[in-house]
Scaffold this active site. Structure first.
Site, PDB file in Angstrom:
ATOM      1  CG  HIS A   1      -1.951   1.577   1.866  1.00  0.00           C
ATOM      2  ND1 HIS A   1      -3.140   1.366   0.323  1.00  0.00           N
ATOM      3  CD2 HIS A   1      -2.008   2.011   1.981  1.00  0.00           C
ATOM      4  CE1 HIS A   1      -3.031   2.529   0.693  1.00  0.00           C
ATOM      5  NE2 HIS A   1      -2.751   3.320   1.368  1.00  0.00           N
TER       6      HIS A   1
ATOM      7  CG  HIS B   1      -1.761   7.090  -0.955  1.00  0.00           C
ATOM      8  ND1 HIS B   1      -2.929   6.999  -1.629  1.00  0.00           N
ATOM      9  CD2 HIS B   1      -2.045   6.058  -0.018  1.00  0.00           C
ATOM     10  CE1 HIS B   1      -3.971   6.547  -1.231  1.00  0.00           C
ATOM     11  NE2 HIS B   1      -3.320   5.582   0.096  1.00  0.00           N
TER      12      HIS B   1
ATOM     13  CD  GLU C   1      -8.102   7.194  -3.451  1.00  0.00           C
ATOM     14  OE1 GLU C   1      -7.928   6.719  -2.681  1.00  0.00           O
ATOM     15  OE2 GLU C   1      -7.848   8.593  -3.792  1.00  0.00           O
TER      16      GLU C   1
ATOM     17  CG  HIS D   1     -10.973   7.005  -0.306  1.00  0.00           C
ATOM     18  ND1 HIS D   1     -10.905   8.106   1.187  1.00  0.00           N
ATOM     19  CD2 HIS D   1      -9.310   7.466   0.451  1.00  0.00           C
ATOM     20  CE1 HIS D   1     -10.627   8.792   1.464  1.00  0.00           C
ATOM     21  NE2 HIS D   1      -9.018   7.936   0.765  1.00  0.00           N
TER      22      HIS D   1
ATOM     23  CG  HIS E   1      -8.014   3.998   2.236  1.00  0.00           C
ATOM     24  ND1 HIS E   1      -8.125   4.319   1.029  1.00  0.00           N
ATOM     25  CD2 HIS E   1      -6.617   4.320   2.567  1.00  0.00           C
ATOM     26  CE1 HIS E   1      -6.865   4.530  -0.154  1.00  0.00           C
ATOM     27  NE2 HIS E   1      -5.995   4.525   1.097  1.00  0.00           N
TER      28      HIS E   1
ATOM     29  CD  GLU F   1      -6.821   5.614   7.555  1.00  0.00           C
ATOM     30  OE1 GLU F   1      -5.568   5.565   7.372  1.00  0.00           O
ATOM     31  OE2 GLU F   1      -7.714   5.035   6.482  1.00  0.00           O
TER      32      GLU F   1
ATOM     33  CG  ASP G   1      -0.688   5.114   4.369  1.00  0.00           C
ATOM     34  OD1 ASP G   1      -0.992   5.114   2.926  1.00  0.00           O
ATOM     35  OD2 ASP G   1      -1.158   4.955   5.253  1.00  0.00           O
TER      36      ASP G   1
END
Length: 298
Positions: free
Chosen positions: A6, A8, A87, A124, A151, A154, A258
């Site tokens: 994972h 971004h 996304e 998302h 996601h 969380e 992340d």
């Protein structure tokens, strides 16, 4: 050698946003505000630098989320394997479904150019996406065998949003879509996905911190894979994933850093070390290292 399940990468230019003990909702607003200030050229430089870092730290497989689409071409050309998930967000159903249809067209086009890096979809999160968007995505991904990621579960703020319709994520949602009246489903994030038929389409579930025994049973029932991002969860005060219970139930778990906005590096070895300390005496260190060598998570 390693799988970073994972990332971004498009947020790599915002590393200064990375917190140490900031509540999730406050961090999200700070990150979004800062991101709006950066142009594409800056984001692209950050992406290329991040790919170089991944390659230097022995990462061969990546799960990346792309909201801007800027990381797609660099990843397809990088020699890395994995999935780049396009996304989609939208709490207004009409806007959300229009964006989804556009993403479908993009994915259909990009899939013709897949290498070891595949193209997928990311819806998302529950606080940013209309229920109808989840339902439409589940039907399409299942029918077309499109890999997808969400996601989910969380933060405590996400739980408050879904169970009671309150908290910082509800306030953020109100500011972005004040015309949408949200009726909280009064259930856990994982139960919410099951109600919408999402779990049947087996998305990769990212974070999965705020869960109980019933949630874990649902994840195991539908054989959904999970991505553990312990440093990000720690930095954003999200809590501790019940990793040992997941492994005991046979849930497939991968490890991810992340983004650099919520973790201090993209080096999965740093994530392994942190996870080994976090789960000491409950999960063997070699088992945690194995979580970072699982390309099958996708």
């Amino acid at each position: 050698m390693y799988t970073n399940a994972h990332t971004h990468l498009e947020l790599s230019a915002l590393a200064e946003v990375c917190p140490t003990g900031q509540e999730f909702g406050a961090w999200l607003q700070t990150m979004l505000s800062r991101r709006m200030q950066l142009d594409n050229a800056t984001l692209e430089r950050g992406i290329h630098s991040a790919i170089e870092q991944l390659q230097q730290n022995q990462t061969t497989t990546v799960g990346d989320i792309s909201a801007t689409r800027l990381s797609i071409e660099p990843l397809l050309s990088s020699g890395l394997a994995g999935v780049v998930y396009l996304e989609v967000l939208g709490f207004d159903p009409s806007v959300a479904l229009e964006r989804f249809r556009a993403a479908q067209r993009e994915i259909d086009t990009w899939r013709k150019r897949e290498t070891a890096m595949k193209i997928g979809l990311s819806i998302h999160a529950p606080y940013s996406c209309a229920p109808s968007l989840f339902e439409a995505a589940a039907r399409w991904c299942r029918a077309e065998a499109v890999p997808w990621a969400i996601h989910i579960a969380e933060s405590p703020a996400e739980v408050a949003f879904l169970q009671q319709g309150i908290g910082p994520l509800r306030e953020l949602n109100r500011r972005i879509t004040p015309h949408i009246e949200w009726q909280a489903p009064q259930c856990s994030p994982i139960a919410y996905l099951e109600r919408l038929g999402v779990l049947e389409a087996q998305p990769v579930l990212v974070h999965v911190v705020q869960v109980d025994a019933h949630d874990l049973a649902l994840i195991a029932k539908y054989d959904c894979a999970v991505v553990h991002c312990p440093r990000s969860n720690h930095n954003l005060l999200c809590g501790r994933m019940p990793l040992e219970q997941m492994l005991a139930q046979g849930i497939r778990v991968g490890l991810g850093t992340d983004s650099l906005t919520s973790a201090q590096s993209l080096d999965i070895r740093d994530e392994i070390s942190f996870a080994q300390q976090l789960h000491a005496y409950k999960v063997e260190p070699n088992i945690i290292e194995q979580l970072a060598t699982q390309p099958s998570i996708f």
